[in-house]
Scaffold this motif. Structure first.
Motif, mmCIF file in Angstrom:
data_model
loop_
_atom_site.group_PDB
_atom_site.id
_atom_site.type_symbol
_atom_site.label_atom_id
_atom_site.label_comp_id
_atom_site.label_asym_id
_atom_site.label_seq_id
_atom_site.Cartn_x
_atom_site.Cartn_y
_atom_site.Cartn_z
ATOM 1 N N PHE A 84 0.952 -1.125 -0.005
ATOM 2 C CA PHE A 84 -0.101 -0.112 -0.103
ATOM 3 C C PHE A 84 0.858 1.238 -0.084
ATOM 4 O O PHE A 84 1.797 1.388 0.937
ATOM 5 C CB PHE A 84 -1.073 0.024 1.083
ATOM 6 C CG PHE A 84 -1.498 1.159 1.351
ATOM 7 C CD1 PHE A 84 -2.664 1.705 0.394
ATOM 8 C CD2 PHE A 84 -1.238 2.399 2.419
ATOM 9 C CE1 PHE A 84 -3.379 2.960 0.363
ATOM 10 C CE2 PHE A 84 -2.055 3.446 2.122
ATOM 11 C CZ PHE A 84 -3.097 3.918 1.221
ATOM 12 N N THR A 95 -7.479 3.020 0.588
ATOM 13 C CA THR A 95 -6.667 1.494 0.500
ATOM 14 C C THR A 95 -7.435 0.724 -0.181
ATOM 15 O O THR A 95 -7.113 -0.026 -0.928
ATOM 16 C CB THR A 95 -6.817 1.302 2.130
ATOM 17 O OG1 THR A 95 -6.240 2.166 2.905
ATOM 18 C CG2 THR A 95 -5.838 0.054 2.212
ATOM 19 N N PHE A 99 -5.926 -1.260 -3.705
ATOM 20 C CA PHE A 99 -5.927 -2.708 -3.297
ATOM 21 C C PHE A 99 -6.452 -3.326 -4.500
ATOM 22 O O PHE A 99 -5.741 -4.369 -5.217
ATOM 23 C CB PHE A 99 -6.301 -3.163 -1.834
ATOM 24 C CG PHE A 99 -6.025 -4.547 -1.773
ATOM 25 C CD1 PHE A 99 -5.023 -5.096 -1.378
ATOM 26 C CD2 PHE A 99 -6.944 -5.403 -1.882
ATOM 27 C CE1 PHE A 99 -4.728 -6.238 -0.987
ATOM 28 C CE2 PHE A 99 -6.922 -6.727 -1.671
ATOM 29 C CZ PHE A 99 -5.746 -7.292 -1.301
ATOM 30 N N TYR A 114 1.963 -8.596 1.573
ATOM 31 C CA TYR A 114 1.416 -7.542 1.595
ATOM 32 C C TYR A 114 2.036 -6.504 2.442
ATOM 33 O O TYR A 114 2.092 -6.997 3.619
ATOM 34 C CB TYR A 114 0.079 -7.336 1.235
ATOM 35 C CG TYR A 114 -0.454 -6.075 0.675
ATOM 36 C CD1 TYR A 114 -0.706 -5.955 -0.853
ATOM 37 C CD2 TYR A 114 -1.016 -4.861 1.330
ATOM 38 C CE1 TYR A 114 -1.068 -4.733 -1.531
ATOM 39 C CE2 TYR A 114 -1.524 -3.663 0.919
ATOM 40 C CZ TYR A 114 -1.415 -3.598 -0.693
ATOM 41 O OH TYR A 114 -1.963 -2.471 -1.253
ATOM 42 N N LEU A 138 -6.703 -3.550 5.726
ATOM 43 C CA LEU A 138 -5.842 -4.853 5.229
ATOM 44 C C LEU A 138 -5.918 -6.106 6.133
ATOM 45 O O LEU A 138 -5.956 -7.134 5.605
ATOM 46 C CB LEU A 138 -4.453 -4.178 5.399
ATOM 47 C CG LEU A 138 -4.162 -2.939 4.512
ATOM 48 C CD1 LEU A 138 -2.607 -2.625 4.418
ATOM 49 C CD2 LEU A 138 -4.488 -3.535 2.905
ATOM 50 N N GLN A 141 -8.967 -7.867 4.654
ATOM 51 C CA GLN A 141 -8.313 -8.695 3.274
ATOM 52 C C GLN A 141 -7.378 -10.107 3.834
ATOM 53 O O GLN A 141 -7.408 -11.096 2.981
ATOM 54 C CB GLN A 141 -7.467 -7.880 2.310
ATOM 55 C CG GLN A 141 -8.221 -6.603 2.011
ATOM 56 C CD GLN A 141 -9.703 -7.041 1.592
ATOM 57 O OE1 GLN A 141 -10.128 -7.727 0.742
ATOM 58 N NE2 GLN A 141 -10.731 -6.227 2.125
#
Length: 377
Positions: A84, A95, A99, A114, A138, A141
């Motif tokens: 990121f 974000t 992404f 990541y 994040l 994810q």
């Protein structure tokens, strides 16, 4: 190929960084796709299974090219890392948007690794600010399997790194640090490694050759090393140093051509860590080199995208360093004769935009002003 164990994975100790891919006409954003694809093929055939790209590399084209180059291989045959781009504060709050675009650009459904990119003084407050939702998104994810392993890269000071880890350290699985025998003390890399070890976080290495500056040494230093290892060159010494640090798992190298790639593959065919005497020799060489370094630019090109005057800052800093090392001379003035007046150091307006994204925290505006004064322009 040497491999390192990370959780249930077997990672190649040498990872292919995609920040310095071969380019056309000397333009950073114009990747030579054919040459880059061939390099990926060679890397895969040689056992390299870790590939690292990012949103801003090569003007945003690195992700596209790496995605295409890896597309021909089974998804479970390689590990892909992306980041990121928090080095640019305008990306905060975007974000999810970024992404999703990164997945599409790379042509994958998930990232194996990541990172929060470039945790530093400029962005630490924003990274820790919950209103942007970066961490929460994040982590979501990761829970959904679209990020297999979450970590961060750091160019900031030890104190900045500790702030980040005090908040998020227990959630981080790996950390990418600028690490080489020059920066062990110079940028407190050793202190950062120790902090990571305290948290049980393995180390990923970036800038193992410090932007190529450790790829060749002066004759006196080369002679010292040859006495200890006659068959090892400067590049080999730099990598063997990193092989000697137990917490290091992946060593990323931004290779620009096939020759560099093959040479690195040769070095990583076997593990040859340094002994205590060899480590001390490198430490002495590093201490001498630090005394000569003017500015630690690694030519990452983050600065160029933020310069309103369109200056080639890495090149100008390179010439500035050369001018300082030699105490003047003709090389820098001669090189600048081919540079338009509006692209020379004197064209810097001192706005500081470049400094806000510089991983090395270089006072670029001051350097440009000093350079212009030295040149009498």
């Amino acid at each position: 190929m040497i491999y390192r164990e990370f959780q249930d994975l077997r990672l190649s100790a040498l990872g292919m960084g995609a920040m310095r891919l071969p380019v056309l006409d000397g333009e950073d954003s114009k990747i030579d796709e054919e040459a880059a694809e061939k390099m990926v093929d060679i890397a895969m055939e040689s056992g390299i299974n870790y590939y690292d790209t990012a949103w801003g590399y090569h003007g945003g084209n690195s992700e596209l090219v790496m995605g295409k180059a890896l597309k021909k291989y089974p998804r479970d045959s390689f590990y892909l890392a992306d980041k990121f781009p928090g080095y640019d504060l305008s990306n905060m709050g975007k974000t999810e948007e970024i992404f999703e675009k990164q997945l599409k650009k790379c042509g994958v459904d998930y990232f194996d690794f990541y990172l929060f990119h470039n945790v530093c003084e400029m962005n630490i407050d924003a990274y820790l600010d919950e209103k942007y939702g970066t961490f929460d998104y994040l982590m979501k994810q990761k829970e959904n399997g679209r990020i297999r392993h979450l970590g961060f890269s750091v160019h900031g000071s030890y104190d900045v790194m500790k702030r980040f880890m005090d908040r998020y350290g227990k959630y981080m699985e790996f950390c990418q640090v600028q690490l080489n025998y020059l920066d062990w003390d110079f940028q407190e890399a050793g202190k950062k490694v120790k902090l990571l070890e305290e948290y049980g976080i393995p180390v990923w290495v970036m800038e193992p050759l410090r932007g190529g500056k450790l790829a060749s040494l002066d004759e006196a230093d080369e002679a010292k090393l040859k006495k200890l290892r006659p068959d090892e060159d400067a590049v080999g010494w730099a990598f063997r140093y990193l092989q000697s640090i137990p917490s290091v798992k992946v060593i990323l190298s931004g290779m620009s051509d096939e020759k560099q790639l093959r040479e690195n593959i040769r070095i990583f065919a076997e593990d040859k860590p340094l002994n205590e005497a060899e480590m001390e020799c490198l430490k002495g060489i590093a201490e001498e080199m630090v005394g000569k370094i003017a500015l630690p630019c690694t030519a990452c090109h983050y600065c160029t995208s933020h310069c309103p005057m369109g200056l080639d800052i890495p090149e100008l800093l390179s010439l500035y360093n050369e001018h300082c090392f030699t105490g003047g001379g003709f090389i820098a003035p001669m090189a600048l004769m081919a540079v338009p007046k509006e692209k020379q150091p004197s064209a810097c307006i001192g706005c500081g935009s470049c400094e806000s994204v510089c991983p090395q925290q270089i006072k670029i505006a001051d350097a440009m002003a000093d350079f212009a004064e030295k040149l009498g322009s």
